[in-house]
Design a protein around this motif. Structure first.
Motif, short mmCIF file in Angstrom:
data_model
loop_
_atom_site.label_atom_id
_atom_site.label_comp_id
_atom_site.label_asym_id
_atom_site.label_seq_id
_atom_site.Cartn_x
_atom_site.Cartn_y
_atom_site.Cartn_z
N VAL A 32 14.40 -13.47 -7.84
CA VAL A 32 13.75 -14.06 -6.66
C VAL A 32 12.52 -14.84 -7.12
N PRO A 33 12.14 -15.85 -6.35
CA PRO A 33 10.87 -16.50 -6.66
C PRO A 33 9.72 -15.55 -6.32
N SER A 34 8.66 -15.62 -7.03
CA SER A 34 7.46 -14.81 -6.75
C SER A 34 7.77 -13.32 -6.65
N ALA A 35 8.33 -12.77 -7.71
CA ALA A 35 8.68 -11.35 -7.71
C ALA A 35 7.48 -10.47 -7.37
N ALA A 36 6.29 -10.88 -7.83
CA ALA A 36 5.10 -10.04 -7.63
C ALA A 36 4.82 -9.79 -6.15
N GLU A 37 5.05 -10.80 -5.32
CA GLU A 37 4.77 -10.62 -3.88
C GLU A 37 5.70 -9.56 -3.28
N PHE A 38 6.97 -9.59 -3.71
CA PHE A 38 7.92 -8.59 -3.21
C PHE A 38 7.55 -7.21 -3.72
N ILE A 39 7.16 -7.14 -4.99
CA ILE A 39 6.81 -5.83 -5.56
C ILE A 39 5.61 -5.25 -4.83
N TYR A 40 4.62 -6.11 -4.57
CA TYR A 40 3.44 -5.65 -3.83
C TYR A 40 3.86 -5.03 -2.49
N THR A 41 4.73 -5.75 -1.77
CA THR A 41 5.19 -5.25 -0.47
C THR A 41 5.98 -3.96 -0.62
N GLY A 42 6.83 -3.93 -1.64
CA GLY A 42 7.66 -2.74 -1.87
C GLY A 42 6.83 -1.52 -2.25
N LEU A 43 5.78 -1.74 -3.02
CA LEU A 43 4.90 -0.63 -3.38
C LEU A 43 4.09 -0.17 -2.18
N PHE A 44 3.63 -1.14 -1.42
CA PHE A 44 2.85 -0.82 -0.22
C PHE A 44 3.67 0.07 0.72
N ALA A 45 4.95 -0.26 0.87
CA ALA A 45 5.82 0.54 1.75
C ALA A 45 6.01 1.96 1.23
N GLN A 46 5.75 2.16 -0.05
CA GLN A 46 5.96 3.49 -0.64
C GLN A 46 4.64 4.13 -1.07
N GLN A 47 3.56 3.69 -0.46
CA GLN A 47 2.24 4.20 -0.83
C GLN A 47 2.17 5.73 -0.67
N HIS A 48 2.91 6.26 0.32
CA HIS A 48 2.88 7.71 0.54
C HIS A 48 3.39 8.50 -0.65
N ARG A 49 4.14 7.86 -1.58
CA ARG A 49 4.69 8.58 -2.72
C ARG A 49 3.70 8.72 -3.87
N GLY A 50 2.57 8.05 -3.76
CA GLY A 50 1.58 8.16 -4.83
C GLY A 50 0.38 7.30 -4.50
N GLN A 51 -0.78 7.94 -4.50
CA GLN A 51 -1.97 7.22 -4.05
C GLN A 51 -3.05 7.14 -5.12
N GLU A 52 -2.70 7.52 -6.33
CA GLU A 52 -3.73 7.57 -7.36
C GLU A 52 -3.70 6.39 -8.31
N GLY A 53 -2.62 5.66 -8.33
CA GLY A 53 -2.55 4.51 -9.22
C GLY A 53 -1.39 3.63 -8.83
N ALA A 54 -1.49 2.37 -9.16
CA ALA A 54 -0.41 1.43 -8.87
C ALA A 54 -0.39 0.37 -9.96
N GLY A 55 0.81 -0.14 -10.23
CA GLY A 55 0.89 -1.18 -11.24
C GLY A 55 2.19 -1.94 -11.12
N MET A 56 2.19 -3.13 -11.69
CA MET A 56 3.45 -3.87 -11.76
C MET A 56 3.47 -4.72 -13.03
N VAL A 57 4.68 -4.96 -13.52
CA VAL A 57 4.91 -5.83 -14.66
C VAL A 57 5.92 -6.88 -14.22
N VAL A 58 5.61 -8.14 -14.49
CA VAL A 58 6.48 -9.24 -14.06
C VAL A 58 6.84 -10.09 -15.27
N SER A 59 8.07 -10.58 -15.28
CA SER A 59 8.51 -11.45 -16.38
C SER A 59 8.92 -12.82 -15.84
N ASP A 60 8.55 -13.85 -16.59
CA ASP A 60 9.02 -15.20 -16.25
C ASP A 60 10.18 -15.60 -17.15
#
Ligand code: SF4
Length: 489
Positions: A32-60
């Motif tokens: 998908v274009p702009s994977a990071a935006e989707f990952i941000y949304t996907g992590l936000f939707a799962q915030q209840h599963r972990g609230q102490e740290g967040a991260g993402m790795v993206v490849s071009d």
């Protein structure tokens, strides 16, 4: 808050030891274009599963970029971080950990350079043989950069013994024991895997010709993806520019051990976990609870949010009026996934406000999802009495938790569990309720076809579906240390 953001050549991470236990959320996407935006949304939707740290790795396709840090998703990521992570594929992680592990170096995805390039790894679960694998690698000269159990997979992937891409990933995964859902990524490939017993959920979806992976289906829906199926226990799925391929790294097991506590408490109500909608399951739990533990009362109130559906079910089955006796402050984290006892105690005061006019003079049925240490429910019972409730009857939509979890959910050590060594009457006395009723184990499995062969419920009955001897030794040590006043750090 401490954040890390960089191209992957400047990582310096200190090493020390703390708890590996964790319950986390995963999100991955490919094509998908702009994977990071989707990952941000996907992590936000799962915030209840972990609230102490967040991260993402993206490849071009040629380079991996990452950003991660301690805190909630919206604390860790700002618009400029998201925009800097250009690429069409990536994986992300929200993290929960126990005492002492809330450190930047442990925030995932973990990233490592192996001979065939960079790998990013995101893990949900708990590896029961991680200590042994770690010790063996350390004895042969390996250096670990984090204190997470997940890092042993990095060393297995780097081990020449297992080399050769997907096959080698499968061989590495086959060495692991315990609970794991993994997302892995190289510069041109995303992989997803679940352990052979399927403790933790991981689902596959599609989006505009690309592929999406998430711990919970609520995250798929949140990004506009269409659910396809769950990743099978023992399956490794690989997505590249050539499409999706599936491999088995373990035989199909005669039984699985999917975590029933995902249904009881952890997952979001709008998720389908292991094929069952969480909200509907919890309503059934409440209805069953009303059958098993009826009581004459004036109102049924939930402990929001996770007790709401069970209270609705109890109200429906009993005919007792449903009302909201507590209002939740959504800006305070869920106490259960705060790391330290002190934080838990403070969180309880902040989290719920009582509605005195609703409960005053009433016989109240208070429905909650579970009792772990008992201090939380004890305080809520006393809040109700202070507000004028005439009777307080507590109903719990799972059986008594008497055994620790070694598969990714942070239940206390055995001695901290209020139901350990106490019968139901003694727990009732401890929490100060007029009556107490737990859902039976049969009721817990009633909503599921073939439940006894599919679901883990070891925290209720002590019947562990996987070898926990290494973890048991560790637990014994921790309990001895706790008794002797020796803490972590
Ligand atoms: S022990 Fe309990 S919390 Fe842990 S995996 Fe089994 S059912 Fe889930």
């Amino acid at each position: 808050m401490s954040n890390h953001s960089s191209l992957l050549d400047d990582r310096v991470m200190p090493t020390d030891l703390d708890e590996p236990h964790e319950e986390c959320g995963l999100f991955g996407i490919f094509g998908v274009p702009s994977a990071a935006e989707f990952i941000y949304t996907g992590l936000f939707a799962q915030q209840h599963r972990g609230q102490e740290g967040a991260g993402m790795v993206v490849s071009d396709g040629t380079r991996l970029r990452y950003h991660k840090g301690v805190g909630h998703v919206h604390d860790v990521f700002q618009a400029e971080n998201i925009h800097a992570l250009g690429g069409s594929m990536g994986i992300g992680h929200v993290r929960y950990s126990t005492t002492g592990a809330s450190r930047p170096q442990n925030v995932q995805p973990l990233i490592a350079e192996c001979v065939d390039g960079l790998w990013a790894i995101a893990h949900n679960g708990n590896l029961t043989n991680a200590a042994t694998l770690r010790r063996n690698y350390q004895r042969s000269g390996s250096i670990f950069q984090t204190t997470t159990d997940s890092e042993v997979l990095v060393h297995l992937l780097a081990d020449p013994h297992y080399r050769n891409r997907c096959q080698h990933v499968g061989r590495a995964l086959a060495e692991l024991r315990g609970a794991f859902a993994f997302l892995l990524m190289t510069r041109d490939c995303v992989m997803a895997a679940r352990d052979p017993l399927g403790f933790r959920p991981l689902s596959l979806g599609t989006l505009d010709g690309g592929y999406v992976f998430a711990s919970e289906t609520c995250a798929l829906r949140q990004v506009g993806a269409t659910f396809v199926r769950d990743i099978e226990p023992g399956e490794l799925v690989q997505v590249t520019a050539r499409g999706l391929a599936s491999y088995r790294f373990a035989e199909v097991a005669p039984r699985t051990a999917q975590c029933v506590f995902e249904q009881v408490y952890f997952a979001r109500p709008d998720s389908n976990i292991f094929g069952y909608n969480v909200h509907q399951t919890r309503i059934q739990y409440g209805m069953q609870l009303a059958k098993e533990h009826p009581v004459e009362a004036d109102i049924v109130i939930p402990i929001p949010d996770s007790g709401v559906a069970a209270a609705l079910g109890y109200s429906r089955a009993s005919g007792i009026l449903f009302d909201m006796g507590f209002i939740r402050n959504h800006y305070v984290g869920r106490t259960f996934i705060m790391p330290e006892q002190g934080k838990r105690a403070r969180g309880i005061d902040m989290k719920l406000s009582i509605m005195p006019d609703v409960v005053r003079g009433k016989r109240v049925v208070m429905v909650d999802d579970s009792i772990v240490r008992g201090n939380t429910v004890q305080r809520r019972v006393s809040f109700l009495r202070e507000a004028g409730a005439r009777e307080v009857h507590v109903r719990i939509s799972c059986p008594p938790i008497r055994h620790p979890c070694f598969f990714g959910i942070d239940f206390a050590t055995t001695t901290e569990l209020v139901a350990d060594g106490r019968n139901v009457e003694q727990v009732r006395d401890y929490i100060g309720a007029d009556s107490l009723g737990y859902l039976s184990e049969e009721g817990l499995l009633a909503p599921f076809a073939d439940g006894p062969r599919k679901f883990c419920r070891a925290c209720f009955n002590g019947d562990y579906p996987a070898d926990i001897s290494q973890m048991r030794g560790k637990l014994d040590l921790e309990e001895r240390q706790a008794e002797e006043g020796v803490g972590h750090e």
